[in-house]
Design a protein around this motif. Structure first.
Motif, mmCIF file in Angstrom:
data_model
loop_
_atom_site.group_PDB
_atom_site.id
_atom_site.type_symbol
_atom_site.label_atom_id
_atom_site.label_comp_id
_atom_site.label_asym_id
_atom_site.label_seq_id
_atom_site.Cartn_x
_atom_site.Cartn_y
_atom_site.Cartn_z
ATOM 1 N N ASP A 34 21.983 0.654 -4.681
ATOM 2 C CA ASP A 34 22.661 1.526 -4.724
ATOM 3 C C ASP A 34 22.321 2.514 -4.258
ATOM 4 N N GLY A 35 21.288 2.995 -4.020
ATOM 5 C CA GLY A 35 20.651 4.043 -3.445
ATOM 6 C C GLY A 35 20.689 3.749 -1.760
ATOM 7 N N TYR A 36 20.514 3.039 -1.155
ATOM 8 C CA TYR A 36 20.633 1.959 -0.140
ATOM 9 C C TYR A 36 21.803 2.169 0.145
ATOM 10 N N ILE A 63 12.149 6.339 5.061
ATOM 11 C CA ILE A 63 12.833 7.253 4.355
ATOM 12 C C ILE A 63 12.912 7.009 2.916
ATOM 13 N N ASP A 64 11.920 8.000 2.225
ATOM 14 C CA ASP A 64 11.773 7.473 1.248
ATOM 15 C C ASP A 64 12.819 8.220 0.212
ATOM 16 N N LEU A 65 13.964 7.694 -0.036
ATOM 17 C CA LEU A 65 14.809 8.010 -0.933
ATOM 18 C C LEU A 65 14.630 8.422 -2.904
ATOM 19 N N THR A 66 13.604 8.411 -3.270
ATOM 20 C CA THR A 66 13.123 8.337 -4.761
ATOM 21 C C THR A 66 12.075 10.050 -4.133
ATOM 22 N N LYS A 67 12.561 10.632 -3.360
ATOM 23 C CA LYS A 67 11.560 12.154 -3.316
ATOM 24 C C LYS A 67 12.787 13.197 -3.638
ATOM 25 N N PRO A 68 12.507 13.456 -4.593
ATOM 26 C CA PRO A 68 12.878 14.784 -4.304
ATOM 27 C C PRO A 68 14.053 15.986 -3.605
ATOM 28 N N PHE A 69 13.208 15.550 -2.819
ATOM 29 C CA PHE A 69 13.611 17.087 -1.597
ATOM 30 C C PHE A 69 13.698 16.258 -0.075
ATOM 31 N N ALA A 81 4.320 21.248 -2.923
ATOM 32 C CA ALA A 81 4.969 20.289 -3.046
ATOM 33 C C ALA A 81 5.566 19.499 -1.891
ATOM 34 N N GLN A 82 4.550 19.082 -0.511
ATOM 35 C CA GLN A 82 4.777 19.098 0.140
ATOM 36 C C GLN A 82 4.872 17.488 0.151
ATOM 37 N N ASN A 83 4.124 17.156 -1.267
ATOM 38 C CA ASN A 83 4.250 15.602 -1.283
ATOM 39 C C ASN A 83 6.030 14.700 -1.914
ATOM 40 N N LYS A 84 6.359 15.568 -2.220
ATOM 41 C CA LYS A 84 8.223 16.008 -2.387
ATOM 42 C C LYS A 84 8.817 16.246 -1.826
ATOM 43 N N CYS A 85 7.914 16.229 -0.672
ATOM 44 C CA CYS A 85 9.468 15.981 0.665
ATOM 45 C C CYS A 85 9.063 14.822 1.253
ATOM 46 N N ASN A 86 10.497 14.173 2.377
ATOM 47 C CA ASN A 86 9.806 13.327 3.154
ATOM 48 C C ASN A 86 9.542 13.547 3.810
ATOM 49 N N VAL A 87 9.952 14.530 4.999
ATOM 50 C CA VAL A 87 9.976 14.777 5.618
ATOM 51 C C VAL A 87 9.427 16.562 5.457
ATOM 52 N N ILE A 88 8.190 17.846 6.250
ATOM 53 C CA ILE A 88 8.430 18.719 6.643
ATOM 54 C C ILE A 88 8.712 18.839 7.526
ATOM 55 N N ILE A 89 9.698 20.741 7.794
ATOM 56 C CA ILE A 89 9.657 21.216 9.070
ATOM 57 C C ILE A 89 9.088 22.149 8.496
ATOM 58 N N THR A 90 8.556 22.987 9.779
ATOM 59 C CA THR A 90 7.359 24.396 9.828
ATOM 60 C C THR A 90 8.751 25.204 10.663
ATOM 61 N N VAL A 91 8.750 26.471 10.768
ATOM 62 C CA VAL A 91 9.205 27.160 11.565
ATOM 63 C C VAL A 91 8.704 28.214 12.227
ATOM 64 N N MET A 92 8.724 28.254 13.196
ATOM 65 C CA MET A 92 7.232 28.808 14.254
ATOM 66 C C MET A 92 8.099 30.063 15.007
ATOM 67 N N ALA A 93 6.791 31.213 15.346
ATOM 68 C CA ALA A 93 7.574 32.022 15.802
ATOM 69 C C ALA A 93 6.262 32.591 16.345
ATOM 70 N N ASP A 94 6.130 33.296 17.195
ATOM 71 C CA ASP A 94 5.043 34.480 17.914
ATOM 72 C C ASP A 94 5.224 35.656 16.813
ATOM 73 N N LYS A 95 3.624 35.963 16.410
ATOM 74 C CA LYS A 95 3.008 36.769 15.876
ATOM 75 C C LYS A 95 4.009 38.015 15.581
ATOM 76 N N GLU A 96 3.776 38.857 17.009
ATOM 77 C CA GLU A 96 4.653 40.041 17.206
ATOM 78 C C GLU A 96 5.972 39.830 16.939
ATOM 79 N N LEU A 97 6.281 39.139 17.562
ATOM 80 C CA LEU A 97 7.432 38.511 16.288
ATOM 81 C C LEU A 97 8.334 38.800 15.662
ATOM 82 N N ARG A 98 7.384 38.124 14.626
ATOM 83 C CA ARG A 98 7.111 38.162 13.353
ATOM 84 C C ARG A 98 7.156 38.951 12.753
#
Ligand code: TXA
Ligand code: MG
Length: 522
Positions: free
Chosen positions: A248-250, A332-338, A450-467
């Motif tokens: 069904d999920g597929y 793609i693991d659709l059985t993962k919550p996120f 929580a990374q194992n509960k996600c299909n893909v991990i995206i990091t948003v990054m910016a330079d330290k000074e700017l942050r």
């Protein structure tokens, strides 16, 4: 060179046997896949197999025999376990590896001191070995890297003009290559799963291991137990992505897609272009049709393919092992919550990314909001925290977050203690909010494990000074305080090393970066 197409008649088999005895190359049917055969004891003939296939010379070949006893001269010793397997299974889709005898040359064994031996079940194959009067070295009869051929027409596609003859023996019964087991290790180990399963082998010789690379692939620095493990395999031109989901999920997932193909089971209700490989819960039918399906997808010009996931046990292990290689290990693991775990240090700008993902229809779960709710009206939790961190963290019956912050941010042990109480609770509540295609927006994704509960991990990054500048403006705190906060977080390197994708937000176009990532993962 003109390649002759032969039948399985006695006359043609005798002819093919002569070609091999003279040092030529003949492709022939077996119960697994077609093999590309040469006299195993003739180094020059064996070398020409590697050339015809374009195969790396350190990847050894299987030596095929016609009688059980023929193994004796090829190996140092037929050990009791080897004898037990021979007695029980041969002839079979099973290859046994043992230390080799002097008779076996370095070309056929790829320079190893072991040899792989198999007695095929297919009558034509055994008749050919007898006609040739020598053991026959034979890899699968495909161009190296392509799916193994399960029909004569695919051998003709790959080998025409490169070899002397092809015996057309119809479709192969099993469709995936033989099980390869080494008995040269302390515990017998399956190097390649096939139709003779781990369970069947264990019933005869006791404990059997499965090499890790079978299901998980090789890490870059790993030495291959079987040289074949390290090469890219069964790779069609299309990009294949395995979808871990039930029927069904597929169906729901794949039916929303455009410009791509489904590689699914016969009864799947799929509205996009599809190629099937067998029936659900029928591993043998899947094995038989998988390579054929992969070749068909190429013939149909498929660019991107979503595949249903086979079982990982029994004969399913053989199917999964081939498919995961064809997919270059993308799942793609659709059985993962996120679906996406979104993280990054403060001030990097996760908010913008979330806004855009929400517009695209993703369901955003904001972990900060979940944390706030956890503290609200939760007297038992507040009491528990007060016992640990002191009564002054409660003001007028509610949590004084600033006070708690002061305590934990100056004391690493206390911070860990707080996290160990709060994080599991937050993750559990976020999971309850999850829907298909959820994004978990979590600054502390890694800290909360929580990374194992996600299909893909995206990091948003910016330079330290700017942050630091952004935090100063957003939260109205001093530059020094902002830097303090930044320095208390995980390092930039940690965020980057543990992410599948990185979005840079120093003024770059965020939407384009997200679109590109989504195109890759969806
Ligand atoms: O079903 C089959 O086994 C087919 C048919 C034609 O018999 N043959 C086949 O051969 O699949 P090939 O060469 O495509 O795969 C043989 C695998 C390779 O992964 C190779 O690295 C491994 O067996 N192998 C051969 N000799 C070995 C050895 N001495 N030690 C470890 N691995 C070995
Ligand atoms: Mg092969």
């Amino acid at each position: 060179m003109k390649t002759r197409i032969l039948s399985t008649s006695e006359y043609d088999i005798a002819l093919a046997g002569e070609i091999i005895a003279r040092g030529g190359l003949v492709a022939f049917p077996t119960e697994t896949v077609y093999g590309l055969g040469a006299d195993a004891l003739n180094d020059e003939a064996v070398k020409s197999i590697y050339t015809a296939k374009g195969r790396p010379s350190d990847n050894p070949l299987i030596v095929h025999i016609a009688e059980k006893n023929d193994i004796k001269t090829l190996v140092k010793e037929v050990t009791p376990k080897a004898q037990a397997l021979i007695d029980k299974f041969f002839p079979a889709p099973l290859t046994i590896i043992l230390p080799k005898s002097e008779k076996v040359g370095d070309v056929v064994s790829g320079g190893l001191d072991t040899v792989a031996v198999r007695m095929p079940e297919n009558e034509t194959a055994r008749a050919l070995i007898k006609a040739a009067g020598c053991p026959i070295a034979a890899p699968s009869a495909n161009t190296s890297g392509l799916p193994s051929p399960t029909k004569a027409k695919y051998v003709i596609d790959d080998m025409s003009g490169k070899i002397d003859a092809i015996i057309d023996g119809g479709d192969c019964a099993f469709g995936v290559e033989s099980t390869v087991i080494t008995l040269a290790t302390e515990i017998p180990t399956i190097l390649r799963p096939g139709a003779v399963t781990k369970e069947m082998l264990e019933a005869v010789i006791g404990e059997v291991d499965v090499a890790k690379a079978v299901l998980e692939g090789m890490q870059n620095d790993e030495v291959a137990a079987s040289p074949g493990m390290k090469y890219k395999h069964y790779a069609p031109k299309a990009k294949i992505i395995i979808v871990n989901a039930d029927k069904d999920g597929y169906e729901k997932f794949v039916n929303t897609k455009k410009d791509c193909f489904a590689l699914c089971f016969e009864d799947d209700n799929v509205t996009i272009s599809k190629v099937t490989f067998g029936r659900e819960n029928d591993d043998l039918s899947q094995a038989k049709e998988l390579f054929d399906a992969l070749r068909k997808l190429d013939e149909m010009g498929a660019k991107k393919v979503y595949a249903r996931i086979p079982h990982t046990t029994g004969v399913g292990m053989a199917v999964y092992n081939r498919l995961i290689r064809a997919a270059a290990f993308s799942i793609i693991d659709l059985t993962k919550p996120f679906f996406i775990g979104l993280t990054g240090p403060s001030g990097a700008g996760k908010g913008y990314v979330c806004e855009y993902l929400a517009k695209l229809g993703f369901h955003i779960i904001n972990s900060d909001e979940v944390v706030k709710k956890i503290y609200e009206n939760n007297l038992p939790l507040l009491r528990r925290l007060a016992d640990i961190f002191g009564n002054d963290i409660i003001k007028d019956g509610t949590l004084d977050r600033n006070r708690l912050g002061e305590i934990v941010f100056n004391d690493n042990e206390k911070l860990k203690q707080l996290n160990s109480i709060i994080h599991p609770e937050v993750i559990a509540q976020c999971e309850q909010l999850a829907k298909p295609l959820s994004v978990l927006d979590a600054p502390q994704l890694f800290e909360a494990k929580a990374q194992n509960k996600c299909n893909v991990i995206i990091t948003v990054m910016a330079d330290k000074e700017l942050r630091a500048k952004r935090i100063t403006e957003r939260d109205g705190i001093s530059y020094e305080k902002a830097m303090e906060r930044i320095n208390a977080q995980l390092s930039e390197k940690y965020y980057i090393d543990h992410a599948d994708y990185i979005i840079y937000n120093n003024g770059e176009d965020i939407k384009t970066q997200i679109d590109k990532i989504l195109e890759e993962i969806l």
